[in-house]
Design a protein around this motif. Structure first.
Motif, PDB file in Angstrom:
ATOM      1  N   GLN A  65     -11.397  -5.208   0.527  1.00 30.86           N
ATOM      2  CA  GLN A  65     -11.143  -4.463  -0.696  1.00 30.86           C
ATOM      3  C   GLN A  65     -12.368  -3.723  -1.214  1.00 30.86           C
ATOM      4  O   GLN A  65     -12.244  -2.787  -2.002  1.00 30.86           O
ATOM      5  N   GLU A 107      -0.974  -0.189   7.515  1.00 31.22           N
ATOM      6  CA  GLU A 107      -1.748  -1.265   6.902  1.00 31.22           C
ATOM      7  C   GLU A 107      -2.140  -0.962   5.460  1.00 31.22           C
ATOM      8  O   GLU A 107      -2.745  -1.814   4.804  1.00 31.22           O
ATOM      9  N   GLU A 121      -5.311  -7.876  -3.276  1.00 30.06           N
ATOM     10  CA  GLU A 121      -4.046  -8.473  -2.868  1.00 30.06           C
ATOM     11  C   GLU A 121      -3.562  -7.963  -1.518  1.00 30.06           C
ATOM     12  O   GLU A 121      -3.013  -8.723  -0.718  1.00 30.06           O
ATOM     13  N   TYR A 122      -3.792  -6.677  -1.241  1.00 27.47           N
ATOM     14  CA  TYR A 122      -3.175  -6.061  -0.063  1.00 27.47           C
ATOM     15  C   TYR A 122      -4.150  -5.655   1.045  1.00 27.47           C
ATOM     16  O   TYR A 122      -3.725  -5.401   2.177  1.00 27.47           O
ATOM     17  N   PHE A 177      -4.497   1.045  -1.138  1.00 29.53           N
ATOM     18  CA  PHE A 177      -3.776  -0.219  -1.274  1.00 29.53           C
ATOM     19  C   PHE A 177      -3.058  -0.336  -2.618  1.00 29.53           C
ATOM     20  O   PHE A 177      -2.465  -1.383  -2.901  1.00 29.53           O
ATOM     21  N   GLY A 178      -3.094   0.700  -3.427  1.00 27.60           N
ATOM     22  CA  GLY A 178      -2.420   0.676  -4.719  1.00 27.60           C
ATOM     23  C   GLY A 178      -3.352   1.126  -5.824  1.00 27.60           C
ATOM     24  O   GLY A 178      -4.574   1.086  -5.686  1.00 27.60           O
ATOM     25  N   ARG A 223      -4.651  -6.930   5.036  1.00 30.49           N
ATOM     26  CA  ARG A 223      -3.897  -6.513   6.223  1.00 30.49           C
ATOM     27  C   ARG A 223      -4.616  -5.422   7.013  1.00 30.49           C
ATOM     28  O   ARG A 223      -4.188  -5.076   8.113  1.00 30.49           O
ATOM     29  N   ASP A 237      -4.781  -4.546  -6.920  1.00 31.57           N
ATOM     30  CA  ASP A 237      -4.044  -4.259  -5.687  1.00 31.57           C
ATOM     31  C   ASP A 237      -4.901  -4.378  -4.425  1.00 31.57           C
ATOM     32  O   ASP A 237      -4.447  -4.934  -3.417  1.00 31.57           O
ATOM     33  N   PRO A 289      -0.424   0.228   2.112  1.00 24.86           N
ATOM     34  CA  PRO A 289       0.818   0.557   1.409  1.00 24.86           C
ATOM     35  C   PRO A 289       0.662   1.647   0.355  1.00 24.86           C
ATOM     36  O   PRO A 289       1.627   2.364   0.066  1.00 24.86           O
TER      37      PRO A 289
END
Length: 311
Positions: A211, A170, A85-86, A76-77, A89, A82, A172
């Motif tokens: 996360q 899903e 935040e992401y 997710f980063g 999804r 990150d 990134p």
């Protein structure tokens, strides 16, 4: 085989989140609640000494916000914020884990099977987690050994390999070749069967947030955090040491074992001390404990090994 823990805590015994922050209450309850059995002997000693001295560096649990917003989940980063935040999804229902390789009962095991039909008992585990920073996390979950035993480990198996979900639509972070996706990790079989090695399903008495590796992640508390692979979709028993993501990316810096060892420096920094999350940017560093404070429990796994070679 390593001895089993005898603590009989269940999900219902999880301390309410609001009560976790009062250290005096934690200390008063540790002896009678059985939570102390889930702490390594050195970690227990550190906690007791800090309390006696009135120090602020005792091993009290971090907050929900710290545990869930300061994460590594590169799918997710690469930023610590990150994942929170992401990761929302990511679809986690339905979920299944393929268990294959040298097992008697290979197949796709649904999350409901793992927690339901297999009747694996969830317990509360309060573990220290360390990278260059550290935090204390109250996980809930079950011993990995229980799941492997149910699948039936075949004679000759020596290692357990793990794989994280790889779903670019899903995730990134997978658009960037930071690592060779999907994320992979591995343990020696005796490490995997140790009672401190757990599959976590929740934190603070609640289901794992995405996360933090929902719905099922590995936790190996005497190793650096990247060994505790998140959102597991495959477990493979093998007689060969499996490839692991960070070791493949940079074997000079990341060994297969990745045990917490203050005497073996990372090529670019010392690992002799750590900074506790939640203490602020200028928080005093504290000495890193051998095997992250679980030396009495796990040192025998590495008897006779040169830990500077097998790092």
């Amino acid at each position: 085989m390593a001895r089993r823990w005898t603590n009989n805590l269940t999900l219902a015994d999880a301390t309410p989140q609001a009560a976790f922050w009062n250290r005096r209450r934690i200390m008063a309850g540790l002896a009678g609640s059985g939570l102390a059995a889930a702490l390594g002997s050195q970690a227990q000693a550190e906690l007791a000494l800090a309390e006696q001295a009135g120090a602020d560096q005792a091993l009290e649990p971090n907050t929900w916000e710290e545990v869930t917003s300061y994460c590594n989940f590169y799918e997710f980063g690469t930023g610590k914020g990150d994942p929170s935040e992401y990761a929302g999804r990511m679809t986690t229902d339905p979920w299944s884990v393929a268990i294959d390789g040298m097992v008697d009962k290979p197949g796709e095991y649904s999350f409901e099977q793992i927690l339901g039909e297999m009747t694996l008992e969830e317990r509360i585990y309060r573990f220290r987690c360390v990278e260059a920073w550290s935090m204390v996390v109250p996980w809930q979950g079950f011993e990995l050994a229980d799941l492997l035993t149910l699948a039936g480990v075949q004679e000759g198996a020596k290692y357990v390999a793990f794989e994280t979900l790889y779903r670019p639509s899903e995730m990134p972070g997978t658009a960037y070749k930071v690592l060779d996706w999907p994320y992979r990790e591995g343990l020696r079989l005796d490490e995997a069967m140790h009672p401190l090695t757990i599959m976590a399903t929740g934190v603070f008495g609640q289901p794992l947030p995405n996360q933090n590796g929902a719905p099922l992640r590995l936790v190996v508390p005497w190793k650096y955090g990247f060994k505790s692979i998140k959102s597991v979709v495959r477990i493979t028993l093998t007689d060969q040491e499996p490839p692991t993501s960070w070791n493949m990316a940079n074997p000079r810096e990341y060994g297969f074992y990745s045990n917490v060892n203050p005497d073996v420096s990372h090529p670019r920094w010392s690992q002799a001390s750590e900074r506790r999350i939640g203490g602020g940017l200028f928080a005093r560093r504290q000495p890193t404990l051998m095997f992250n404070g679980y030396e009495a429990e796990v040192a025998a796994l590495y008897e006779g090994m040169d830990l500077s070679e097998y790092f």
